[in-house]
Design an enzyme around this catalytic site. Structure first.
Site, PDB file in Angstrom:
ATOM      1  N   GLU A  43      -8.004  -5.171   5.047  1.00  9.53           N
ATOM      2  CA  GLU A  43      -7.804  -4.841   3.631  1.00  9.53           C
ATOM      3  C   GLU A  43      -6.628  -5.606   3.035  1.00  9.53           C
ATOM      4  OE1 GLU A  43      -8.950  -0.510   2.636  1.00  9.53           O
ATOM      5  OE2 GLU A  43      -8.626  -0.507   4.789  1.00  9.53           O
TER       6      GLU A  43
ATOM      7  N   HIS B 188     -12.917   3.044  -0.205  1.00  5.53           N
ATOM      8  CA  HIS B 188     -12.904   1.988   0.819  1.00  5.53           C
ATOM      9  C   HIS B 188     -13.514   0.709   0.247  1.00  5.53           C
ATOM     10  CE1 HIS B 188     -13.221   5.163   4.296  1.00  5.53           C
ATOM     11  NE2 HIS B 188     -11.948   4.863   4.067  1.00  5.53           N
TER      12      HIS B 188
ATOM     13  N   ASN C 202       0.872  -1.190   0.000  1.00  2.00           N
ATOM     14  CA  ASN C 202       0.000   0.000   0.000  1.00  2.00           C
ATOM     15  C   ASN C 202       0.902   1.231   0.000  1.00  2.00           C
ATOM     16  OD1 ASN C 202      -1.848   2.018   0.436  1.00  2.00           O
ATOM     17  ND2 ASN C 202      -2.797   1.079   2.229  1.00  2.00           N
TER      18      ASN C 202
ATOM     19  N   ARG D 249      -2.645  -2.066  -3.426  1.00  2.00           N
ATOM     20  CA  ARG D 249      -3.833  -1.233  -3.265  1.00  2.00           C
ATOM     21  C   ARG D 249      -3.684  -0.061  -4.231  1.00  2.00           C
ATOM     22  NH1 ARG D 249      -5.529   3.189   0.881  1.00  2.00           N
ATOM     23  NH2 ARG D 249      -7.755   3.097   0.542  1.00  2.00           N
TER      24      ARG D 249
ATOM     25  N   ARG E  47     -12.548  15.294   7.440  1.00  2.00           N
ATOM     26  CA  ARG E  47     -13.322  15.664   6.243  1.00  2.00           C
ATOM     27  C   ARG E  47     -14.752  16.033   6.624  1.00  2.00           C
ATOM     28  NH1 ARG E  47     -11.474  10.449   3.691  1.00  2.00           N
ATOM     29  NH2 ARG E  47      -9.442  10.882   2.767  1.00  2.00           N
TER      30      ARG E  47
ATOM     31  N   ASN F 228     -14.073  -0.584  17.679  1.00  2.00           N
ATOM     32  CA  ASN F 228     -13.623  -0.371  19.064  1.00  2.00           C
ATOM     33  C   ASN F 228     -14.570   0.412  19.952  1.00  2.00           C
ATOM     34  OD1 ASN F 228     -10.886  -1.529  19.025  1.00  2.00           O
ATOM     35  ND2 ASN F 228     -10.582  -0.023  17.390  1.00  2.00           N
TER      36      ASN F 228
HETATM   37  P1  AMP Z   1      -8.862   3.705  11.134  1.00  2.00           P
HETATM   38  O1  AMP Z   1      -8.863   4.883  10.207  1.00  2.00           O
HETATM   39  O2  AMP Z   1      -9.806   2.621  10.764  1.00  2.00           O
HETATM   40  O3  AMP Z   1      -7.478   3.216  11.492  1.00  2.00           O
HETATM   41  O4  AMP Z   1      -9.457   4.286  12.515  1.00  2.00           O
HETATM   42  C1  AMP Z   1      -8.719   5.192  13.268  1.00  2.00           C
HETATM   43  C2  AMP Z   1      -9.644   5.915  14.231  1.00  2.00           C
HETATM   44  O5  AMP Z   1     -10.343   4.980  15.057  1.00  2.00           O
HETATM   45  C3  AMP Z   1      -8.867   6.785  15.203  1.00  2.00           C
HETATM   46  O6  AMP Z   1      -8.669   8.060  14.681  1.00  2.00           O
HETATM   47  C4  AMP Z   1      -9.777   6.816  16.379  1.00  2.00           C
HETATM   48  O7  AMP Z   1     -10.533   7.989  16.274  1.00  2.00           O
HETATM   49  C5  AMP Z   1     -10.699   5.634  16.254  1.00  2.00           C
HETATM   50  N1  AMP Z   1     -10.612   4.718  17.396  1.00  2.00           N
HETATM   51  C6  AMP Z   1      -9.719   3.748  17.628  1.00  2.00           C
HETATM   52  N2  AMP Z   1      -9.973   3.145  18.813  1.00  2.00           N
HETATM   53  C7  AMP Z   1     -11.045   3.751  19.340  1.00  2.00           C
HETATM   54  C8  AMP Z   1     -11.801   3.597  20.552  1.00  2.00           C
HETATM   55  N3  AMP Z   1     -11.488   2.687  21.461  1.00  2.00           N
HETATM   56  N4  AMP Z   1     -12.844   4.422  20.738  1.00  2.00           N
HETATM   57  C9  AMP Z   1     -13.156   5.354  19.828  1.00  2.00           C
HETATM   58  N5  AMP Z   1     -12.483   5.553  18.694  1.00  2.00           N
HETATM   59  C10 AMP Z   1     -11.447   4.766  18.442  1.00  2.00           C
END
Ligand code: AMP
Length: 398
Positions: A385, A180, A7, A91, A241, A336
């Site tokens: 992914e 996505h 990626n 990717r 965004r 999460n």
């Molecule tokens: P991703 O782009 O899928 O890697 O998601 C990243 C985002 O997931 C981070 O910026 C966090 O805002 C959110 N995130 C990760 N863990 C948690 C959690 N336990 N509670 C709320 N948000 C979370």
């Protein structure tokens, strides 16, 4: 078969070496600051210590060579020779209207990726550099392009056409593409398997809620609508965004603040979302939640607006499909954050959605989180992914 998944960003390169037989990750890593001072490779192999190499990486070809060296390293490596790598899966952000599926790279494919530089100016050039670097480092090994836009290609015209003069579609291919896609395809497929749904007719809504966020609606695994558009800016409120917005806002702020359209787009992509709405607290949902708990009103509004927008899309997509069998949550927030899942689903009582609080008290594991009496199955399904890219690659080169 050992598959290298790549990626590439403009100054970064993430990789995983996956054994497709048992789908285990043999090694993974990241090259940072490619083409900038202070380049670094961080490599991790199962059961081995982390390996960090700080060495100049003037371009992606050097980065790939360093990845190869790490993979065959006597101490930190996992293969004896790079000839053990059977294929590379990449990717690629944008395949335009040409590709609705992954494809083995040849000169024509590279030409299309190049033609789509306009549509994916930050990612497509880097993706192509990654492909060409692998071609140089591993002559004869097939490279597969897995497009983030491919899943959205099955949308019907009524979902992908913008209500603007048709000549812009004809001249510039201006339409909704969706992004996505690799994640939405993977998770909707997992939802059908895990939920025991009808593979041909299941109506599934996937909420990919991370720093970037999007919702998709699919029937029998084929996308019928998705929230991102010509670019990833459309749709949900995200980390930075804005998502959906009256386009006149752009003109108004440009005039008042003396900004160019490009500068305004930068504001909408990088300074908006929950970061902007909260008055600049953070783009990370954990920080926003903490600020809300501490009584910050703007943080509370940002979160409420985020949940509300997701719920509105779920409602719209239920209408688009005339029903929904399953709703799946995935990505950082989706996997999460039980409060996010619960709050979004609190809008969906009219669909007969009932969340089981005990089942919902989980992170990052495949699980049905709705109660047995719920009319719609709600699930937490971690996205992967890299594994999706590995599977697509194996299917094409086997
Ligand atoms: P991703 O782009 O899928 O890697 O998601 C990243 C985002 O997931 C981070 O910026 C966090 O805002 C959110 N995130 C990760 N863990 C948690 C959690 N336990 N509670 C709320 N948000 C979370």
């Amino acid at each position: 078969m050992k598959v290298l998944v790549i990626n590439c960003g403009s100054s970064s390169l993430k990789y995983q070496l996956i054994d497709s037989e048992n789908e285990s990750v043999l090694a993974k890593g990241l090259c940072e600051r490619i083409g900038i001072a202070g380049s670094k490779l961080t490599h991790e192999a199962a059961g081995k210590e982390k390996y960090v190499v700080e060495k100049a990486m003037p371009d992606h070809t050097t980065a790939i060579q360093m990845v190869m060296d790490a993979l065959v390293d006597g101490t930190y490596g996992v293969i004896a020779d790079t000839s053990e790598i059977s294929a590379v899966g990449h990717r690629v952000l944008h395949g335009g209207m040409k590709y609705s599926d992954s494809i083995v790279v040849n000169e024509d494919v590279k030409k299309v990726i190049r033609e789509c530089f306009d549509l994916g100016p930050l990612h497509n050039p880097a993706n192509l550099m990654g492909i060409e670097a692998c071609e140089a480092a591993m002559p004869g090994v097939p490279n597969v392009a897995v497009f983030d836009t491919a899943f959205g290609m099955s949308m019907p015209e009524k979902a992908y056409m913008y209500a603007i003069p048709h000549e812009y579609f004809e001249k510039y291919s201006i339409r909704r593409y969706g992004f996505h896609g690799t994640s939405h395809k993977f998770v909707s497929g997992e939802a059908i398997k895990f939920g025991g749904l009808d593979p041909k007719n299941a109506k599934v809504i996937v909420c990919h809620l991370g720093n970037g966020a999007s919702v998709s609606a699919s029937i029998g695994g084929k996308c019928v609508d998705t929230s991102m558009g010509l670019t990833p800016l459309e749709g949900l409120i995200m980390g930075t965004r804005s998502g959906d917005l009256d386009p006149a806002v752009v003109q108004f702020i440009c005039n008042k603040e003396n900004l160019t359209v490009d500068e305004m787009l930068n504001v909408l992509n990088k300074k908006s979302g929950v970061l902007g709405m909260s008055g600049g607290i953070s783009s990370d949902f954990r920080d926003i939640e903490k600020a809300k708990e501490e009584g910050n009103h703007l943080a509370a509004v940002a979160l409420d607006a985020f949940y509300y927008r997701v719920a509105k899309y779920i409602g719209a997509y239920t209408a688009a499909m005339n029903g929904v069998d399953a709703i799946a949550f995935t990505a950082g927030v989706g996997e999460n954050d039980k409060v996010a899942r619960k709050t979004i689903c609190s809008y969906l009582g009219f669909l007969g959605v009932v969340i089981d609080d005990e089942a919902n008290d989980v992170r990052g594991k495949e699980r049905v989180i709705s109660a047995p009496e719920s009319k719609v199955k709600v699930m937490l399904l971690p996205t992967n992914e890299e594994l999706a890219i590995c599977r697509e690659t194996v299917a094409l080169v086997k």
